[in-house]
Design a protein around this motif. Sequence first.
Motif, PDB file in Angstrom:
ATOM      1  N   ARG A 185      39.146  49.685  37.849  1.00  0.00           N
ATOM      2  CA  ARG A 185      40.179  49.828  36.831  1.00  0.00           C
ATOM      3  C   ARG A 185      40.694  51.263  36.834  1.00  0.00           C
ATOM      4  NH1 ARG A 185      39.626  45.683  32.758  1.00  0.00           N
ATOM      5  NH2 ARG A 185      37.835  44.349  33.222  1.00  0.00           N
ATOM      6  N   GLY A 186      41.932  51.416  36.403  1.00  0.00           N
ATOM      7  CA  GLY A 186      42.493  52.739  36.176  1.00  0.00           C
ATOM      8  C   GLY A 186      42.279  53.695  37.326  1.00  0.00           C
ATOM      9  N   GLN A 187      41.632  54.824  37.025  1.00  0.00           N
ATOM     10  CA  GLN A 187      41.423  55.873  38.019  1.00  0.00           C
ATOM     11  C   GLN A 187      40.506  55.426  39.148  1.00  0.00           C
ATOM     12  OE1 GLN A 187      41.180  56.199  34.719  1.00  0.00           O
ATOM     13  NE2 GLN A 187      42.292  58.010  34.014  1.00  0.00           N
ATOM     14  N   GLY A 188      39.689  54.395  38.916  1.00  0.00           N
ATOM     15  CA  GLY A 188      38.842  53.875  39.986  1.00  0.00           C
ATOM     16  C   GLY A 188      39.657  53.279  41.120  1.00  0.00           C
ATOM     17  N   ILE A 189      40.764  52.633  40.782  1.00  0.00           N
ATOM     18  CA  ILE A 189      41.659  52.098  41.806  1.00  0.00           C
ATOM     19  C   ILE A 189      42.263  53.242  42.612  1.00  0.00           C
ATOM     20  CG2 ILE A 189      43.753  50.734  42.202  1.00  0.00           C
ATOM     21  CD1 ILE A 189      43.122  49.292  39.527  1.00  0.00           C
ATOM     22  N   GLU A 190      42.668  54.296  41.910  1.00  0.00           N
ATOM     23  CA  GLU A 190      43.223  55.472  42.585  1.00  0.00           C
ATOM     24  C   GLU A 190      42.190  56.130  43.490  1.00  0.00           C
ATOM     25  OE1 GLU A 190      45.775  58.566  43.784  1.00  0.00           O
ATOM     26  OE2 GLU A 190      46.169  56.577  42.918  1.00  0.00           O
ATOM     27  N   ALA A 191      40.922  56.157  43.063  1.00  0.00           N
ATOM     28  CA  ALA A 191      39.868  56.756  43.874  1.00  0.00           C
ATOM     29  C   ALA A 191      39.721  56.030  45.205  1.00  0.00           C
ATOM     30  CB  ALA A 191      38.538  56.737  43.111  1.00  0.00           C
ATOM     31  N   VAL A 192      39.733  54.702  45.168  1.00  0.00           N
ATOM     32  CA  VAL A 192      39.622  53.924  46.401  1.00  0.00           C
ATOM     33  C   VAL A 192      40.860  54.116  47.271  1.00  0.00           C
ATOM     34  CG1 VAL A 192      39.460  51.574  47.325  1.00  0.00           C
ATOM     35  CG2 VAL A 192      38.051  52.243  45.381  1.00  0.00           C
ATOM     36  N   LYS A 193      42.016  54.191  46.636  1.00  0.00           N
ATOM     37  CA  LYS A 193      43.256  54.429  47.375  1.00  0.00           C
ATOM     38  C   LYS A 193      43.193  55.753  48.111  1.00  0.00           C
ATOM     39  CE  LYS A 193      48.283  54.716  46.690  1.00  0.00           C
ATOM     40  NZ  LYS A 193      49.371  54.664  45.662  1.00  0.00           N
ATOM     41  N   ARG A 194      42.679  56.796  47.471  1.00  0.00           N
ATOM     42  CA  ARG A 194      42.581  58.106  48.109  1.00  0.00           C
ATOM     43  C   ARG A 194      41.600  58.108  49.265  1.00  0.00           C
ATOM     44  NH1 ARG A 194      43.608  63.110  44.071  1.00  0.00           N
ATOM     45  NH2 ARG A 194      45.353  62.210  42.903  1.00  0.00           N
ATOM     46  N   MET A 195      40.650  57.193  49.253  1.00  0.00           N
ATOM     47  CA  MET A 195      39.711  57.062  50.364  1.00  0.00           C
ATOM     48  C   MET A 195      40.312  56.301  51.534  1.00  0.00           C
ATOM     49  SD  MET A 195      36.316  56.137  48.098  1.00  0.00           S
ATOM     50  CE  MET A 195      35.014  56.571  49.236  1.00  0.00           C
ATOM     51  N   GLY A 196      41.474  55.703  51.320  1.00  0.00           N
ATOM     52  CA  GLY A 196      42.090  54.894  52.357  1.00  0.00           C
ATOM     53  C   GLY A 196      41.448  53.531  52.510  1.00  0.00           C
ATOM     54  N   LEU A 197      40.760  53.055  51.461  1.00  0.00           N
ATOM     55  CA  LEU A 197      39.986  51.813  51.556  1.00  0.00           C
ATOM     56  C   LEU A 197      40.533  50.692  50.680  1.00  0.00           C
ATOM     57  CD1 LEU A 197      36.375  53.343  51.464  1.00  0.00           C
ATOM     58  CD2 LEU A 197      37.710  52.652  53.475  1.00  0.00           C
ATOM     59  N   LEU A 198      41.713  50.893  50.089  1.00  0.00           N
ATOM     60  CA  LEU A 198      42.219  49.890  49.159  1.00  0.00           C
ATOM     61  C   LEU A 198      42.510  48.566  49.863  1.00  0.00           C
ATOM     62  CD1 LEU A 198      42.785  49.595  46.181  1.00  0.00           C
ATOM     63  CD2 LEU A 198      45.156  50.243  46.589  1.00  0.00           C
ATOM     64  N   ASP A 199      43.027  48.607  51.077  1.00  0.00           N
ATOM     65  CA  ASP A 199      43.282  47.356  51.803  1.00  0.00           C
ATOM     66  C   ASP A 199      41.978  46.623  52.110  1.00  0.00           C
ATOM     67  OD1 ASP A 199      46.011  47.687  51.754  1.00  0.00           O
ATOM     68  OD2 ASP A 199      46.143  48.549  53.763  1.00  0.00           O
ATOM     69  N   ALA A 200      40.934  47.370  52.459  1.00  0.00           N
ATOM     70  CA  ALA A 200      39.633  46.748  52.719  1.00  0.00           C
ATOM     71  C   ALA A 200      39.097  46.083  51.470  1.00  0.00           C
ATOM     72  CB  ALA A 200      38.641  47.788  53.238  1.00  0.00           C
ATOM     73  N   VAL A 201      39.275  46.735  50.325  1.00  0.00           N
ATOM     74  CA  VAL A 201      38.844  46.149  49.047  1.00  0.00           C
ATOM     75  C   VAL A 201      39.659  44.905  48.738  1.00  0.00           C
ATOM     76  CG1 VAL A 201      38.827  46.527  46.549  1.00  0.00           C
ATOM     77  CG2 VAL A 201      37.894  48.269  48.083  1.00  0.00           C
ATOM     78  N   ARG A 202      40.971  44.980  48.917  1.00  0.00           N
ATOM     79  CA  ARG A 202      41.819  43.810  48.649  1.00  0.00           C
ATOM     80  C   ARG A 202      41.394  42.614  49.490  1.00  0.00           C
ATOM     81  NH1 ARG A 202      46.804  47.425  48.657  1.00  0.00           N
ATOM     82  NH2 ARG A 202      47.422  47.635  46.465  1.00  0.00           N
ATOM     83  N   GLY A 203      40.906  42.873  50.691  1.00  0.00           N
ATOM     84  CA  GLY A 203      40.484  41.779  51.561  1.00  0.00           C
ATOM     85  C   GLY A 203      39.222  41.082  51.116  1.00  0.00           C
ATOM     86  N   LYS A 204      38.512  41.662  50.138  1.00  0.00           N
ATOM     87  CA  LYS A 204      37.247  41.086  49.660  1.00  0.00           C
ATOM     88  C   LYS A 204      37.286  40.727  48.175  1.00  0.00           C
ATOM     89  CE  LYS A 204      34.729  41.286  53.415  1.00  0.00           C
ATOM     90  NZ  LYS A 204      34.108  40.061  54.032  1.00  0.00           N
ATOM     91  N   LEU A 205      38.456  40.705  47.572  1.00  0.00           N
ATOM     92  CA  LEU A 205      38.533  40.456  46.141  1.00  0.00           C
ATOM     93  C   LEU A 205      38.067  39.045  45.780  1.00  0.00           C
ATOM     94  CD1 LEU A 205      41.919  42.141  45.124  1.00  0.00           C
ATOM     95  CD2 LEU A 205      39.589  43.036  44.892  1.00  0.00           C
ATOM     96  N   VAL A 206      37.423  38.946  44.634  1.00  0.00           N
ATOM     97  CA  VAL A 206      37.007  37.656  44.084  1.00  0.00           C
ATOM     98  C   VAL A 206      38.195  37.026  43.355  1.00  0.00           C
ATOM     99  CG1 VAL A 206      35.489  36.531  42.409  1.00  0.00           C
ATOM    100  CG2 VAL A 206      34.611  38.372  43.862  1.00  0.00           C
ATOM    101  N   ASP A 207      38.363  35.743  43.523  1.00  0.00           N
ATOM    102  CA  ASP A 207      39.441  35.019  42.844  1.00  0.00           C
ATOM    103  C   ASP A 207      38.992  34.661  41.434  1.00  0.00           C
ATOM    104  OD1 ASP A 207      41.634  33.511  42.134  1.00  0.00           O
ATOM    105  OD2 ASP A 207      40.975  31.720  43.225  1.00  0.00           O
ATOM    106  N   GLU A 208      39.256  35.555  40.484  1.00  0.00           N
ATOM    107  CA  GLU A 208      38.962  35.286  39.076  1.00  0.00           C
ATOM    108  C   GLU A 208      40.253  35.483  38.294  1.00  0.00           C
ATOM    109  OE1 GLU A 208      35.159  36.314  37.031  1.00  0.00           O
ATOM    110  OE2 GLU A 208      36.457  37.640  35.857  1.00  0.00           O
ATOM    111  N   ALA A 209      40.800  34.387  37.788  1.00  0.00           N
ATOM    112  CA  ALA A 209      42.137  34.430  37.186  1.00  0.00           C
ATOM    113  C   ALA A 209      42.130  34.849  35.722  1.00  0.00           C
ATOM    114  CB  ALA A 209      42.805  33.061  37.323  1.00  0.00           C
ATOM    115  N   GLY A 210      40.991  34.723  35.057  1.00  0.00           N
ATOM    116  CA  GLY A 210      40.948  35.053  33.639  1.00  0.00           C
ATOM    117  C   GLY A 210      39.620  34.673  33.026  1.00  0.00           C
ATOM    118  N   VAL A 211      39.558  34.758  31.689  1.00  0.00           N
ATOM    119  CA  VAL A 211      38.334  34.464  30.940  1.00  0.00           C
ATOM    120  C   VAL A 211      38.632  33.425  29.870  1.00  0.00           C
ATOM    121  CG1 VAL A 211      36.519  35.408  29.462  1.00  0.00           C
ATOM    122  CG2 VAL A 211      37.476  36.804  31.311  1.00  0.00           C
TER     123      VAL A 211
END
Length: 416
Positions: free
Chosen positions: A54-80
């Motif tokens: 969330r928030g700055q954590g997303i930016e942290a991964v983006k700065r590492m150049g790993l956001l695409d790798a994370v997107r490739g492993k996301l869990v499909d959770e649509a809501g609660v």
Amino acid sequence: MTRGSGRRALRVLVAGGGIAGQALAFWLTRGGHQVTVAERFPALRDAGAQVDLRGQGIEAVKRMGLLDAVRGKLVDEAGVAFIDGRGKPKATIMANTSGKGRQTLTSEYEIMRGDLVRILYDATKDGTEYVFGVSVDGFEQDADKVVGHFSDGSSGAFDLLVGADGQGSRVRRAMLPEGLDPYWRVGIHMAYWFVPRIASDTNIRDSYMVPGGRQIMRRSHNPTQTQAYFVIREESEEASAIHRAPVERQQEFWASRFHDAGWQTERFIEGMRTSPFFYSQEIVQVRTDTWSKGRVVLAGDAAHCASPYSGMGVSGGLVGAHVLAGEINRHPGDLPTALAGYDRVLRPFVNEIQGEVNPRLLRLGLPMSRRAIDVFQATTALACFLHVPDLAARLSTHDRGGDWQFPEHPALTDAV
């Protein structure tokens, strides 16, 4: 030893090979330092339940150049969904996937802890020395070095020791004054494990409230497995001590607290016995006035665990690693200045994410009576009918980390 730039390269020992420790290794090796990560588990600890960014954590991964790798492993959770004893949804809050505003109860970036650990390991393994099956059991330091003592009886001299060994940190225990209790407790306990997935398990997380301040959650992360969570409000000595008991005793405790809860409780308790892993914990925050002493510094949950209810535990570890490495890379020959800068820059962010956890609100989400549960569900259903959660998330100007901004560290951002 110096780098090509003429600045001194440090020998850094990181105690703990979890998310914060690996993220720190990522940035320190890119700053030219020699990093050894000591992990007490015999192999990469890539188990665990679902986490989010969330928030700055997303930016942290983006700065590492790993956001695409994370997107490739996301869990499909649509809501609660908040459900009744028959599994019928009474109210559902969907994830905010607009890319604007604040994440809801479900983040746009949900990922299994193991997948994130493997992504970070793959990004660091070539430049970092990983030592598995060994923990840092103690240390001693002087003006020139810190000597880490390992569980296998060996020792090693380093310029800096980083305790990234979780909320129960041994490094923190040895660093802080004896008798100081770093834990801020909220009177809530949680256990989670995996069970086989069945046809009725959807991509909506189920949340089932039970009288007595109890809650059961179900969320499914792949075609064959479902995560089961038991949560309870309890301030007894037994509840606080159970997490240090043998796993069999922990499971007996949780089964006894939930045997009469209804819904799919029998399924979850049965699956507990054969789950590939089981984890039981007290929900706490780690709060200390200092994160460093001499050549020893704390990072991640060891320094500032915000608790699962902050939604920023993983994000906080990633952000903290970025800040700590940035200050070290800026002042490699002046550790006191680097570590003071780490505290000064990161402390406002940590105060923000820890402040998100309000015990009074948590108690509202864990009602003691059937009437209180009915009121909660009716109120939530009305809010969802009026689209209040969706509008509040989209119109929010900040996520849970507030308006805190990343410092710019050229030595880091120019490296990837």
